[in-house]
Design an enzyme around this catalytic site. Structure first.
Site: not given
Length: 220
Positions: A38-39, A42, A61, A128
């Site tokens: 997920h990170e 980004h 997100e 989110h």
């Protein structure tokens, strides 16, 4: 992950993870494959679509959820199998934070499963939360289901991954949820034209059904 959560910012051990534009940071026990993915996403989004604030921030997100989950699934992560397949954060110190199959069940708080649906927030709401719509669309496109009057035959993981990667490259910094719906249909058409991952025009009918089911064809 929830960068704005004051409690998680101050508690020890720190229970969060984030991308700050240059690097990732993780609290103790928050380095599961899906959260790490997920990170990382980004960072990818920052240098591809460049999704910004407002609804674009929620899409940011959502895309991180999509690719974080695919990374875990493709890596054979035991926390991404069976009933946990569409839960993000299982096995971490903070527990599941997002339920992509049923966003209302998300651990960080209920999210919407369609544009303008229950739990839908405005453009300035927590990104989110509205990301739940993106997760639901991914679940439908990949695995298929009957939802909101539409029946979707799942494309499977490989076609879906190729589709979402094309979408990542079609979105722009100010994209909205309706833009995501357009991008999903356009991406499928482009992938079917060249047979990416075996994508066919019949698959694009299913993507269109998923777009309608999650109301990504509607303006907020």
């Amino acid at each position: 992950m929830p960068e704005s959560d004051g409690v998680r910012r101050t508690q020890c051990p720190w229970a969060n993870a984030f991308w700050d534009g240059e690097q990732m940071a993780f609290g103790e026990g928050v380095t599961t494959l899906d959260i790490t993915g997920h990170e990382l996403t980004h960072g990818v989004t920052q240098h591809t679509s460049g999704l910004g604030d407002g609804y674009a921030g929620a899409l940011n997100e959502g895309l991180s959820d999509v690719f974080g989950k695919f990374i875990a699934i493709k890596a054979g992560d035991p926390n991404a199998t069976g009933a946990n397949r569409w839960l993000l954060g299982v096995g971490s110190s903070i527990g599941q934070v997002r339920d992509m199959k049923n966003p209302a069940n998300s651990g960080e708080g209920p999210g919407p499963d369609r544009v303008n649906g229950r739990y839908w927030l405005g453009a300035n709401g927590d990104p989110h939360i509205n990301a739940g719509v993106v997760g639901k669309a991914d679940y439908l496109i990949t695995d298929g289901d009957t939802f909101n009057g539409q029946t979707v035959r799942g494309l499977g993981e490989n076609k879906s991954i190729a589709l979402w990667w094309k979408v990542e490259n079609l979105l722009r910094p100010t994209s909205t949820f309706k833009d995501l719906g357009v991008a999903l249909n356009s991406a499928c058409t482009a992938n079917a034209r060249t047979g990416v991952a075996g994508t066919t025009t019949a698959d694009c009918t299913q993507v269109a059904n998923a777009v309608k089911a999650t109301q990504l064809n509607l303006a907020p």
